[in-house]
Write a protein that holds these residues in place. Structure first.
Motif, PDB file in Angstrom:
ATOM      1  N   VAL A 173       0.853  -1.192   0.000  1.00 27.06           N
ATOM      2  CA  VAL A 173       0.000   0.000   0.000  1.00 27.06           C
ATOM      3  C   VAL A 173       0.889   1.242   0.000  1.00 27.06           C
ATOM      4  CG1 VAL A 173      -1.959  -1.119   1.144  1.00 27.06           C
ATOM      5  CG2 VAL A 173      -0.173  -0.049   2.516  1.00 27.06           C
ATOM      6  N   GLU A 174       0.362   2.331  -0.517  1.00 29.88           N
ATOM      7  CA  GLU A 174       1.168   3.550  -0.657  1.00 29.88           C
ATOM      8  C   GLU A 174       1.418   4.221   0.686  1.00 29.88           C
ATOM      9  OE1 GLU A 174       1.038   7.785  -3.137  1.00 29.88           O
ATOM     10  OE2 GLU A 174      -0.429   6.200  -3.545  1.00 29.88           O
ATOM     11  N   ASP A 175       0.420   4.183   1.563  1.00 29.86           N
ATOM     12  CA  ASP A 175       0.538   4.756   2.897  1.00 29.86           C
ATOM     13  C   ASP A 175      -0.520   4.088   3.778  1.00 29.86           C
ATOM     14  OD1 ASP A 175      -1.979   6.091   2.608  1.00 29.86           O
ATOM     15  OD2 ASP A 175      -0.988   7.720   1.552  1.00 29.86           O
ATOM     16  N   PRO A 176      -0.574   4.400   5.070  1.00 25.97           N
ATOM     17  CA  PRO A 176      -1.557   3.733   5.950  1.00 25.97           C
ATOM     18  C   PRO A 176      -2.994   4.206   5.769  1.00 25.97           C
ATOM     19  CG  PRO A 176       0.318   4.630   7.187  1.00 25.97           C
ATOM     20  CD  PRO A 176       0.353   5.234   5.827  1.00 25.97           C
ATOM     21  N   ASP A 177      -3.215   5.141   4.864  1.00 24.18           N
ATOM     22  CA  ASP A 177      -4.567   5.645   4.594  1.00 24.18           C
ATOM     23  C   ASP A 177      -5.226   6.190   5.873  1.00 24.18           C
ATOM     24  OD1 ASP A 177      -6.708   6.246   2.896  1.00 24.18           O
ATOM     25  OD2 ASP A 177      -7.734   4.365   3.363  1.00 24.18           O
ATOM     26  N   GLY A 178      -4.451   6.942   6.633  1.00 26.53           N
ATOM     27  CA  GLY A 178      -4.988   7.596   7.829  1.00 26.53           C
ATOM     28  C   GLY A 178      -4.973   6.757   9.088  1.00 26.53           C
ATOM     29  N   VAL A 179      -4.554   5.498   9.011  1.00 29.51           N
ATOM     30  CA  VAL A 179      -4.524   4.633  10.194  1.00 29.51           C
ATOM     31  C   VAL A 179      -3.270   4.949  11.017  1.00 29.51           C
ATOM     32  CG1 VAL A 179      -4.413   2.255  11.048  1.00 29.51           C
ATOM     33  CG2 VAL A 179      -5.791   2.808   9.029  1.00 29.51           C
ATOM     34  N   CYS A 180      -3.435   5.096  12.313  1.00 23.26           N
ATOM     35  CA  CYS A 180      -2.313   5.321  13.234  1.00 23.26           C
ATOM     36  C   CYS A 180      -2.289   4.213  14.278  1.00 23.26           C
ATOM     37  CB  CYS A 180      -2.436   6.667  13.943  1.00 23.26           C
ATOM     38  SG  CYS A 180      -2.136   8.092  12.881  1.00 23.26           S
ATOM     39  N   PHE A 181      -1.123   3.666  14.506  1.00 23.01           N
ATOM     40  CA  PHE A 181      -0.957   2.606  15.499  1.00 23.01           C
ATOM     41  C   PHE A 181      -0.084   3.164  16.626  1.00 23.01           C
ATOM     42  CE2 PHE A 181       0.870  -1.079  17.486  1.00 23.01           C
ATOM     43  CZ  PHE A 181      -0.105  -2.063  17.403  1.00 23.01           C
ATOM     44  N   VAL A 182      -0.567   3.080  17.861  1.00 21.11           N
ATOM     45  CA  VAL A 182       0.191   3.542  19.032  1.00 21.11           C
ATOM     46  C   VAL A 182       0.607   2.310  19.832  1.00 21.11           C
ATOM     47  CG1 VAL A 182       0.172   4.932  21.127  1.00 21.11           C
ATOM     48  CG2 VAL A 182      -1.105   5.699  19.102  1.00 21.11           C
ATOM     49  N   PRO A 183       1.900   1.961  19.853  1.00 14.77           N
ATOM     50  CA  PRO A 183       2.349   0.704  20.457  1.00 14.77           C
ATOM     51  C   PRO A 183       2.646   0.812  21.952  1.00 14.77           C
ATOM     52  CG  PRO A 183       4.172   1.753  19.348  1.00 14.77           C
ATOM     53  CD  PRO A 183       2.993   2.676  19.169  1.00 14.77           C
ATOM     54  N   ALA A 184       1.703   1.353  22.699  1.00 17.13           N
ATOM     55  CA  ALA A 184       1.941   1.593  24.130  1.00 17.13           C
ATOM     56  C   ALA A 184       1.413   0.435  24.980  1.00 17.13           C
ATOM     57  CB  ALA A 184       1.294   2.908  24.546  1.00 17.13           C
ATOM     58  N   PHE A 185       1.840  -0.785  24.661  1.00 21.26           N
ATOM     59  CA  PHE A 185       1.377  -1.947  25.419  1.00 21.26           C
ATOM     60  C   PHE A 185       1.862  -1.913  26.865  1.00 21.26           C
ATOM     61  CE2 PHE A 185       1.296  -3.504  21.017  1.00 21.26           C
ATOM     62  CZ  PHE A 185       0.000  -4.002  20.964  1.00 21.26           C
ATOM     63  N   ASP A 186       2.990  -1.261  27.086  1.00 20.50           N
ATOM     64  CA  ASP A 186       3.567  -1.181  28.434  1.00 20.50           C
ATOM     65  C   ASP A 186       3.792   0.272  28.841  1.00 20.50           C
ATOM     66  OD1 ASP A 186       4.097  -4.130  29.028  1.00 20.50           O
ATOM     67  OD2 ASP A 186       5.086  -3.876  27.100  1.00 20.50           O
ATOM     68  N   GLY A 187       2.856   1.142  28.458  1.00 22.94           N
ATOM     69  CA  GLY A 187       2.988   2.554  28.784  1.00 22.94           C
ATOM     70  C   GLY A 187       3.903   3.277  27.804  1.00 22.94           C
ATOM     71  N   ARG A 235      -3.866  11.013  22.563  1.00 29.49           N
ATOM     72  CA  ARG A 235      -5.197  10.501  22.899  1.00 29.49           C
ATOM     73  C   ARG A 235      -5.132   9.213  23.715  1.00 29.49           C
ATOM     74  NH1 ARG A 235      -9.558  12.399  19.223  1.00 29.49           N
ATOM     75  NH2 ARG A 235      -8.732  14.219  18.130  1.00 29.49           N
ATOM     76  N   CYS A 236      -3.980   8.545  23.676  1.00 31.03           N
ATOM     77  CA  CYS A 236      -3.828   7.281  24.419  1.00 31.03           C
ATOM     78  C   CYS A 236      -3.280   7.487  25.826  1.00 31.03           C
ATOM     79  CB  CYS A 236      -2.896   6.341  23.649  1.00 31.03           C
ATOM     80  SG  CYS A 236      -3.607   5.718  22.108  1.00 31.03           S
ATOM     81  N   LEU A 237      -2.862   8.694  26.153  1.00 33.12           N
ATOM     82  CA  LEU A 237      -2.274   8.956  27.463  1.00 33.12           C
ATOM     83  C   LEU A 237      -3.332   8.873  28.562  1.00 33.12           C
ATOM     84  CD1 LEU A 237       0.023  12.006  26.570  1.00 33.12           C
ATOM     85  CD2 LEU A 237       0.684   9.599  26.769  1.00 33.12           C
ATOM     86  N   GLY A 238      -2.951   8.339  29.699  1.00 36.73           N
ATOM     87  CA  GLY A 238      -3.814   8.332  30.879  1.00 36.73           C
ATOM     88  C   GLY A 238      -5.004   7.410  30.790  1.00 36.73           C
ATOM     89  N   TRP A 239      -5.025   6.495  29.829  1.00 38.47           N
ATOM     90  CA  TRP A 239      -6.204   5.662  29.595  1.00 38.47           C
ATOM     91  C   TRP A 239      -6.569   4.836  30.832  1.00 38.47           C
ATOM     92  CZ3 TRP A 239      -9.939   5.122  26.007  1.00 38.47           C
ATOM     93  CH2 TRP A 239     -10.694   3.954  26.015  1.00 38.47           C
ATOM     94  N   TYR A 240      -5.606   4.151  31.394  1.00 40.68           N
ATOM     95  CA  TYR A 240      -5.891   3.266  32.526  1.00 40.68           C
ATOM     96  C   TYR A 240      -6.057   4.039  33.834  1.00 40.68           C
ATOM     97  CZ  TYR A 240      -4.822  -0.636  29.459  1.00 40.68           C
ATOM     98  OH  TYR A 240      -4.844  -1.543  28.430  1.00 40.68           O
ATOM     99  N   ALA A 241      -5.642   5.291  33.840  1.00 40.75           N
ATOM    100  CA  ALA A 241      -5.813   6.095  35.057  1.00 40.75           C
ATOM    101  C   ALA A 241      -7.167   6.779  35.080  1.00 40.75           C
ATOM    102  CB  ALA A 241      -4.704   7.146  35.151  1.00 40.75           C
ATOM    103  N   GLU A 242      -7.717   7.100  33.894  1.00 37.45           N
ATOM    104  CA  GLU A 242      -8.906   7.938  33.834  1.00 37.45           C
ATOM    105  C   GLU A 242     -10.156   7.208  33.364  1.00 37.45           C
ATOM    106  OE1 GLU A 242      -7.789  11.068  31.264  1.00 37.45           O
ATOM    107  OE2 GLU A 242      -6.156  11.786  32.541  1.00 37.45           O
ATOM    108  N   ASN A 243      -9.993   6.097  32.623  1.00 40.21           N
ATOM    109  CA  ASN A 243     -11.147   5.406  32.062  1.00 40.21           C
ATOM    110  C   ASN A 243     -11.832   4.564  33.138  1.00 40.21           C
ATOM    111  OD1 ASN A 243     -12.760   3.351  30.721  1.00 40.21           O
ATOM    112  ND2 ASN A 243     -11.830   4.084  28.811  1.00 40.21           N
ATOM    113  N   PRO A 244     -13.066   4.883  33.508  1.00 40.52           N
ATOM    114  CA  PRO A 244     -13.728   4.167  34.604  1.00 40.52           C
ATOM    115  C   PRO A 244     -13.962   2.695  34.312  1.00 40.52           C
ATOM    116  CG  PRO A 244     -15.291   5.592  33.450  1.00 40.52           C
ATOM    117  CD  PRO A 244     -13.937   5.926  32.919  1.00 40.52           C
TER     118      PRO A 244
END
Length: 589
Positions: free
Chosen positions: A384-398, A544-553
């Motif tokens: 593919v030429e590019d990810p077509d707007g898809v973003c992957f954030v590899p923060a499995f361990d913070g 947008r992925c920051l603080g997920w486990y601290a803030e998400n009820p």
């Protein structure tokens, strides 16, 4: 290697069971007959594998063996290794390397060991029995401990006091103390958790009967049958229990957090005699003359010996190190000053930052069903030429520098009805390149050194797509060695130099051979703008992925439910004082 008569006691120890001979030359100088030596053993104790190599004087491998290790995940955010299985794995790779190469253990010049850093355990000094599993560097159980201490009155007073002293003295040591914050990757908060959650720990510490050690310390203890409780400066310097500016254990951190100094190992030079293996293990008392942490070992093996040299190891995690010479770097954003190696009068410091997930991201893609083998990823990404707007954030361990957020989550964003497998795979690989640029840009902004050269190693560095992307993003040449598993060679070189197997670094310098140099591609301005735009979008996704486990009820409730369930079952897998039964563990993830 020549030494004085006053040091001859060390020489006779090394000669005792290893067929190494020392002859007196003149003026009280003793000379080691290096022709009596045959090879050097090097062992790399990683997070998921243990490898052993035997290398001759010309740098040629004579034999090798490896075995896999299981990482246990008994609860959300927990990451452990059975210490007894680790020790058995260590003995296995050494024994099978010797047997596979038909090598006489009495002809081993010395042994060098490199280990994963910041994984630790506690054990009984008298019996040598562990009271918990190894708590690995990927473990996040101490996230709340970090938050509480970072917001505590003690840390605020420490920051204020150190800031005051820095204002008047301009000392980098005080500047570092004025901004230091704990993260889960540091040993200190996880050790604090262990001392207050493992029933036997604190009483044993108060009796002087508790030993603390990182992986190297545990292996050294086992190799010497409990006669040596020590570590080297490179392994100690990443724990936050150590003051790199004073080259000693930090009295301030220990007094603030109430961590007993009696449990700590002795500090020794990276290259030097640590002890001998008990003869019963391998059939000879092999001198242990080098212990060095994994990331700094790769830096040494890559020949990054001068200020401004940059090395990035891309294994399970991504570790970017910059040689800062004889002066430690005080960081404002998460590049930590660590000791690269201390050999005699030479102390070399590195500024280091990391991203916990790198190779583990590629392995996740296999488990998720995106591809069968990591080797397929480059061709899929190029489809593919590019990810077509898809973003992957590899923060499995913070996420570490500069966000330093253990509560961050991994995520895939920008998926539409038109998203294909190739877009997701390309986004996954591009995220690794973006991580590199992320850390590199932070380094450029705060480290007052010109980057002289960039060398990479580790399994992910074999991916040409990722390497070319990094070169394009940075606009720099990237050099990859023929052998991308450089970590074990640093331990071999340090041990061999310390024992006199090699007389100087000039002898080992030719051992490094380049596989390929990646040069920035010539691009039209529109193509480069599109590339940098994708990087900017990825940065927004990270935020947008920051603080997920601290803030998400919902995720907080899930973690709390799982925590209560584990306590109700009396689960020993939470490192509450016993080594878990492997049959009860969850599958490896």
């Amino acid at each position: 290697m020549a030494i004085r008569t006053s040091e001859f006691v060390l020489c006779t120890q090394m000669a005792k069971s290893s067929r190494k001979y020392w002859t007196e030359a003149e003026h009280g100088i003793w000379q080691l007959e290096t022709n009596k030596m045959s090879y050097v053993l090097g062992i790399d104790v990683g997070t998921t594998t243990i490898r052993c190599f035997a290398i001759d004087h010309g740098g040629n491998p004579l034999a090798s063996h490896f075995t896999s290790m299981e990482v246990l995940h008994p609860s959300q955010g927990y990451s452990e290794i059975d210490p007894e299985k680790l020790w058995l794995g260590f003995k296995e790779v050494v024994s099978k390397t010797l047997a596979g190469g038909n090598l006489d253990p009495k002809e081993a010049a010395c042994m060098g060991i490199t280990c994963q850093r910041n994984s630790f355990l506690l054990w009984n000094r008298t019996t040598g029995q562990p009271i918990c599993n190894l708590i690995t560097w990927q473990d996040r159980r101490a996230a709340e401990v970090c938050r509480e201490w970072n917001h505590s009155i003690q840390f605020k007073l420490m920051h204020a006091g150190a800031g005051f002293m820095h204002f008047f003295s301009r000392s980098k040591r005080f500047m570092a103390a004025s901004i230091v914050n704990l993260t889960c990757q540091h040993v200190a908060p996880r050790l604090y958790w262990a001392l207050h959650n493992i029933k036997e720990a604190m009483p044993m510490a108060q009796e002087g009967n508790l030993c603390f050690g990182t992986v190297d310390t545990w292996i050294l203890w086992k190799l010497t049958d409990g006669t040596v409780h020590a570590t080297d400066y490179s392994n100690a310097s990443t724990t936050v229990l150590f003051d790199p500016f004073q080259l000693n254990w930090s009295g301030l951190i220990h007094s603030i957090m109430g961590i007993p100094k009696s449990i700590l190992p002795e500090l020794k030079d990276t290259g030097g005699l640590f002890g001998h293996t008990a003869e019963r293990h391998f059939g000879a008392a092999i001198p242990i003359t080098g212990i060095i942490s994994d990331s700094t070992s790769a830096t040494f093996a890559q020949g990054c010996w001068n200020p401004g040299d940059l090395k990035c190891t891309m294994g399970t995690g991504m570790f970017l190190c910059i040689n800062t010479g004889s002066r430690p770097h005080a960081s404002l954003t998460g590049f930590y000053p660590i000791v690269g190696w201390k050999i005699g009068e030479e102390t070399v410091y590195l500024a280091e930052a990391n991203f916990p997930s790198c190779g583990s991201v590629v392995e996740w893609g296999v488990r998720f069903g995106l591809y069968k083998e990591p080797a397929e990823t480059a061709s899929i990404a190029d489809s593919v030429e590019d990810p077509d707007g898809v973003c992957f954030v590899p923060a499995f361990d913070g996420i570490q520098a500069p966000h330093n957020d253990p509560h961050a989550t991994a995520g895939i964003m920008g998926i539409t009805h038109n998203t294909q497998r190739g877009h997701i795979v390309r986004a996954l690989l591009e995220s690794i390149g973006y991580m590199f640029k992320h850390l590199y840009d932070v380094a450029k902004d705060e480290i007052e050194l010109k980057i002289r050269k960039i060398r990479v190693d580790g399994g992910v560095s074999q991916n040409n797509f990722v390497m070319q992307l990094i070169s394009d993003l940075l606009g720099r040449e990237i050099q990859r060695p023929k052998d991308v598993d450089m970590t074990v060679y640093g331990a071999i070189y340090v041990a061999g130099l310390a024992s006199g197997f090699w007389k100087s670094r000039d002898e080992i310098k030719p051992f490094w051979k380049m596989d390929r140099q990646f040069d920035p591609r010539e691009m039209a301005s529109s193509e480069r703008e599109h590339l940098l735009h994708r990087y900017t979008c990825w940065q927004h996704a990270v935020e947008r992925c920051l603080g997920w486990y601290a803030e998400n009820p919902i995720t907080k409730q899930h973690e709390e439910t799982k925590e209560k369930s584990t306590h109700m079952n009396g689960d020993a897998k939470k490192c509450n004082g016993t080594v878990p039964d492997q049959s009860e563990e969850e599958p490896k993830t």
